[in-house]
Motif scaffolding. Sequence first.
Motif, PDB file in Angstrom:
ATOM      1  N   ILE A 177       0.829  -1.209   0.000  1.00 24.53           N
ATOM      2  CA  ILE A 177       0.000   0.000   0.000  1.00 24.53           C
ATOM      3  C   ILE A 177       0.863   1.259   0.000  1.00 24.53           C
ATOM      4  O   ILE A 177       0.429   2.303  -0.460  1.00 24.53           O
ATOM      5  CB  ILE A 177      -0.996  -0.013   1.189  1.00 24.53           C
ATOM      6  N   ASP A 178       2.097   1.162   0.488  1.00 22.72           N
ATOM      7  CA  ASP A 178       2.985   2.331   0.500  1.00 22.72           C
ATOM      8  C   ASP A 178       3.229   2.869  -0.901  1.00 22.72           C
ATOM      9  O   ASP A 178       3.340   4.063  -1.105  1.00 22.72           O
ATOM     10  CB  ASP A 178       4.327   1.991   1.161  1.00 22.72           C
ATOM     11  N   GLY A 179       3.295   1.977  -1.881  1.00 23.42           N
ATOM     12  CA  GLY A 179       3.546   2.405  -3.251  1.00 23.42           C
ATOM     13  C   GLY A 179       2.289   2.547  -4.080  1.00 23.42           C
ATOM     14  O   GLY A 179       2.345   2.879  -5.252  1.00 23.42           O
ATOM     15  N   ILE A 180       1.138   2.269  -3.462  1.00 24.45           N
ATOM     16  CA  ILE A 180      -0.128   2.298  -4.186  1.00 24.45           C
ATOM     17  C   ILE A 180      -1.062   3.280  -3.495  1.00 24.45           C
ATOM     18  O   ILE A 180      -1.121   3.355  -2.279  1.00 24.45           O
ATOM     19  CB  ILE A 180      -0.754   0.885  -4.210  1.00 24.45           C
ATOM     20  N   GLU A 181      -1.803   4.031  -4.290  1.00 23.87           N
ATOM     21  CA  GLU A 181      -2.735   5.000  -3.742  1.00 23.87           C
ATOM     22  C   GLU A 181      -3.819   4.299  -2.932  1.00 23.87           C
ATOM     23  O   GLU A 181      -4.445   3.345  -3.385  1.00 23.87           O
ATOM     24  CB  GLU A 181      -3.392   5.771  -4.889  1.00 23.87           C
ATOM     25  N   ARG A 182      -4.052   4.785  -1.717  1.00 29.00           N
ATOM     26  CA  ARG A 182      -5.094   4.222  -0.846  1.00 29.00           C
ATOM     27  C   ARG A 182      -6.452   4.722  -1.309  1.00 29.00           C
ATOM     28  O   ARG A 182      -6.658   5.915  -1.460  1.00 29.00           O
ATOM     29  CB  ARG A 182      -4.835   4.626   0.602  1.00 29.00           C
ATOM     30  N   LYS A 183      -7.354   3.779  -1.572  1.00 32.64           N
ATOM     31  CA  LYS A 183      -8.702   4.121  -1.997  1.00 32.64           C
ATOM     32  C   LYS A 183      -9.664   3.624  -0.927  1.00 32.64           C
ATOM     33  O   LYS A 183      -9.933   2.440  -0.845  1.00 32.64           O
ATOM     34  CB  LYS A 183      -9.016   3.456  -3.335  1.00 32.64           C
ATOM     35  N   PRO A 184     -10.156   4.532  -0.095  1.00 30.51           N
ATOM     36  CA  PRO A 184     -11.055   4.116   0.983  1.00 30.51           C
ATOM     37  C   PRO A 184     -12.303   3.421   0.453  1.00 30.51           C
ATOM     38  O   PRO A 184     -12.660   3.580  -0.713  1.00 30.51           O
ATOM     39  CB  PRO A 184     -11.431   5.414   1.675  1.00 30.51           C
TER      40      PRO A 184
END
Length: 101
Positions: free
Chosen positions: A91-98
């Motif tokens: 997730i650090d390298g990927i955009e977090r999508k709530p």
Amino acid sequence: MGRYANHEDFGANAPINFREDTTSESYLKGMSGIAPPGMKPKAMRGKRYEDNTDFKASVKWHRNFDIAMFGGTDIGFPESETKQMGLEQKIDGIERKPGRR
């Protein structure tokens, strides 16, 4: 385009959203919507629902979704929990999508 750009994006976001969105409140709200007039679901059932939608349940849900949508999975048993942790750590390298909007 779908909500997730690729499989890694899906694997890093969706199981976390599943755990965050499967709360006793969401269960009770949904069950209240389909309950007959004058009846409401028991709070204990909502608590049990939330207790049973933990990390292990999100791994199983993600694995089944992966098989259904992509025809296979890189999250095989018996090491499925370890692989799921690996995806979620990306997730650090990927955009977090709530979750729910």
